[in-house]
Design a protein around this motif. Structure first.
Motif, short mmCIF file in Angstrom:
data_model
loop_
_atom_site.label_atom_id
_atom_site.label_comp_id
_atom_site.label_asym_id
_atom_site.label_seq_id
_atom_site.Cartn_x
_atom_site.Cartn_y
_atom_site.Cartn_z
N VAL A 19 -38.25 8.20 41.06
CA VAL A 19 -39.36 8.46 40.29
C VAL A 19 -39.08 9.68 39.38
N SER A 20 -37.73 10.35 39.61
CA SER A 20 -37.21 11.44 38.83
C SER A 20 -36.96 10.73 37.06
N LEU A 21 -36.58 9.54 37.53
CA LEU A 21 -35.92 8.81 36.35
C LEU A 21 -37.12 7.97 35.95
N SER A 140 -42.20 19.93 41.04
CA SER A 140 -41.83 20.70 39.74
C SER A 140 -40.73 20.87 39.02
N SER A 141 -39.12 19.68 39.74
CA SER A 141 -37.92 19.69 38.36
C SER A 141 -38.34 17.59 38.48
N CYS A 142 -39.58 16.89 39.03
CA CYS A 142 -39.93 15.65 38.47
C CYS A 142 -39.94 16.25 36.94
N HIS A 143 -41.20 17.10 36.93
CA HIS A 143 -41.80 17.57 35.99
C HIS A 143 -40.56 18.43 34.90
N GLY A 144 -39.77 18.59 34.96
CA GLY A 144 -38.74 19.25 34.55
C GLY A 144 -37.63 17.88 33.69
N MET A 269 -37.37 26.55 33.91
CA MET A 269 -37.89 26.76 35.52
C MET A 269 -38.76 26.07 36.36
N ARG A 270 -38.71 24.78 36.12
CA ARG A 270 -39.30 23.92 36.62
C ARG A 270 -37.85 23.31 37.18
N PHE A 271 -36.83 22.86 37.14
CA PHE A 271 -35.50 22.67 38.19
C PHE A 271 -35.53 24.09 39.29
N MET A 272 -35.60 24.43 38.58
CA MET A 272 -36.02 25.66 39.87
C MET A 272 -36.90 25.84 40.87
N GLY A 273 -37.91 25.76 40.52
CA GLY A 273 -39.52 25.69 41.08
C GLY A 273 -40.10 25.33 42.31
N ASP A 274 -38.98 23.86 42.51
CA ASP A 274 -38.87 23.58 44.04
C ASP A 274 -38.38 24.47 44.83
N VAL A 324 -49.02 24.02 37.32
CA VAL A 324 -49.21 22.39 36.98
C VAL A 324 -48.70 21.46 38.82
N PRO A 325 -47.96 21.63 38.85
CA PRO A 325 -47.20 20.32 39.97
C PRO A 325 -47.68 21.15 40.42
N ILE A 326 -47.84 22.28 41.07
CA ILE A 326 -48.26 22.69 42.41
C ILE A 326 -49.69 21.97 42.23
N ALA A 327 -50.78 21.86 40.94
CA ALA A 327 -52.14 21.71 41.84
C ALA A 327 -51.37 20.07 41.59
N PHE A 328 -51.09 19.61 41.31
CA PHE A 328 -51.15 18.11 41.67
C PHE A 328 -49.99 17.98 42.58
N SER A 329 -49.09 18.21 43.26
CA SER A 329 -48.85 18.24 44.65
C SER A 329 -50.21 18.48 46.04
N ALA A 330 -50.90 19.61 44.87
CA ALA A 330 -52.21 20.03 46.12
C ALA A 330 -53.28 18.80 46.40
N ALA A 331 -53.43 17.79 44.55
CA ALA A 331 -54.18 17.10 44.46
C ALA A 331 -53.88 15.64 45.19
#
Length: 400
Positions: A19-21, A140-144, A269-274, A324-331
């Motif tokens: 999924v990261s790819l 978050s890392s996926c969005h990174g 920051m996205r690569f640290m967010g998870d 936004v990654p948090i909001a997507f996970s929540a959705a």
């Protein structure tokens, strides 16, 4: 094998790497389109307004697909949808390069936008499923990786076009994208195609959505949060450089650092967010991140010099990175809704903030200036903090 290498392999599982790819490939395609725009306009003889309409075709295609793909995911699962869309999107820039007329180019741009937008919904839905399986945050890392793909596409695009020309550039982009998709294809998580009985997990949720005809307040509020958090990104992308030049007297070179500082800080920051989210929880991470974004926008809006504005935009990027990654996970974890449908709705609403809000901002800024705009955006973010309890659903994969 060392303990550190074992730890890295346990973190980057087959499904997570896949999924990261896909995120990387999606961002790479978008980033590769940006340096093609001048040649695209010149080849078809487009002026600024006509080019704007062409780009609008891309945006409309994205939003149309975002509104529809959720239904396909609910029926077939995100694995099948993301594979098909990624495969079809792979040669899209090459097809656009070969489009012989304005009308054919407009149709290809609409299709490209639909493929990219549909991929966006499907890959976010699949990332949610990987989070559930691995019981830890990965969004978050996926969005990174998406941000990284955009940077690579834009940076390589300018170089390849200048050395080899637009056709060879498009061919190489298609080849590199095909390699990413081919590597990810057998590893994409096969998620369940029917929604689980989530009501038992949230028996007291007053806004529990109950289907397509009654999405529930939680879905719409999550979408509003995404809309609010993605609007500043569009405001900085489209108007940051102009604000720096017109109101702060920055040089052309320095004005370009407005979005550069923002996007670089966001990617980092996205690569640290998870790790942060797993440590402190989604709600606390969202609230602290939002306060950091408010600080950054306030600094940018009140900046006495270009350097202060750049610092403000960088802080804003750090703050908005994980919201936004948090909001997507929540959705993706909202109970009682067909799988993928909530992400479709939330993605549609969020990306509207990037696609359409900048036009409204430009109209208002003619009368107020951009400094007032950036300060006003802090009020919207404060409003999102008021609804941030909804993001507790993002923690479900680690606690179920």
């Amino acid at each position: 094998m060392s303990e550190s290498s074992i730890a890295i392999r346990s973190l980057m599982t087959r499904e997570r790497s896949a999924v990261s790819l896909i995120f990387l490939a999606n961002g790479f395609l978008i980033g590769s389109w940006a340096p093609k725009i001048p040649e695209f306009a010149s080849r078809l003889g487009l002026d600024e307004s006509e080019l704007g309409l062409m780009i609008l075709c891309f945006g409309i295609g994205s939003l149309c697909a975002m509104a529809l793909v959720g239904v396909a995911i609910a029926r077939n699962g995100s694995q099948q949808v993301v594979r098909i869309l990624a495969a079809i999107a792979t040669p899209s820039l090459l097809v656009l390069t070969l489009a012989p007329s304005i009308w054919s180019a407009a149709l290809v741009l609409f299709a490209l936008g639909a493929l990219i937008g549909g991929m966006d919904v499907a890959m976010n839905a699949n990332a949610v499923e990987v989070e559930k399986q691995e019981r830890r945050a990965i969004m978050s890392s996926c969005h990174g990786f998406w941000s990284l793909g955009g940077v690579l596409g834009a940076a390589l695009g300018g170089l390849l076009i200048s050395v080899f020309g637009v056709f060879t550039h498009s061919l190489l982009v298609s080849l590199l994208t095909a390699i990413m998709v081919a590597f990810a294809w057998p590893r994409v998580l096969a998620d369940p195609t029917t929604a689980p009985a989530d009501a038992a997990h949230h028996p007291k949720d007053p806004a529990r959505p109950r289907g397509l005809s009654g999405l529930g307040a939680t879905v719409w509020l999550t979408g509003i949060i995404c809309l609010i958090m993605m609007t500043p990104e569009g405001a900085i992308l489209d108007w940051g450089a102009l604000y720096m030049r017109q109101e702060l007297g920055a040089s052309p070179a320095m004005s370009g650092l407005a979005f550069g500082a923002f996007s670089a800080a966001m990617a980092m920051m996205r690569f640290m967010g998870d790790l942060v989210r797993d440590r402190f929880g989604a709600v606390r991470t969202f609230r602290v991140s939002s306060l950091l974004a408010i600080l950054g926008l306030s600094l940018a809006g009140m900046a006495p010099s270009p350097a202060w504005a750049i610092a403000g935009f960088a802080i804003t990027g750090l703050g908005l990175a994980n919201t936004v990654p948090i909001a997507f996970s929540a959705a993706g974890n909202l109970p009682g809704l067909p799988r993928g449908l909530a992400i479709s709705v939330v993605t549609f609403m969020g990306y509207s903030g990037i696609l359409f809000a900048p036009s409204i901002i430009g109209f208002i800024a003619e009368h107020t200036g951009f400094a007032v705009i950036y300060l006003s955006l802090t009020v919207l973010i404060a409003l999102a903090i008021g609804f941030s309890g909804i993001t507790r659903h993002a923690d479900r994969p680690t606690g179920s």
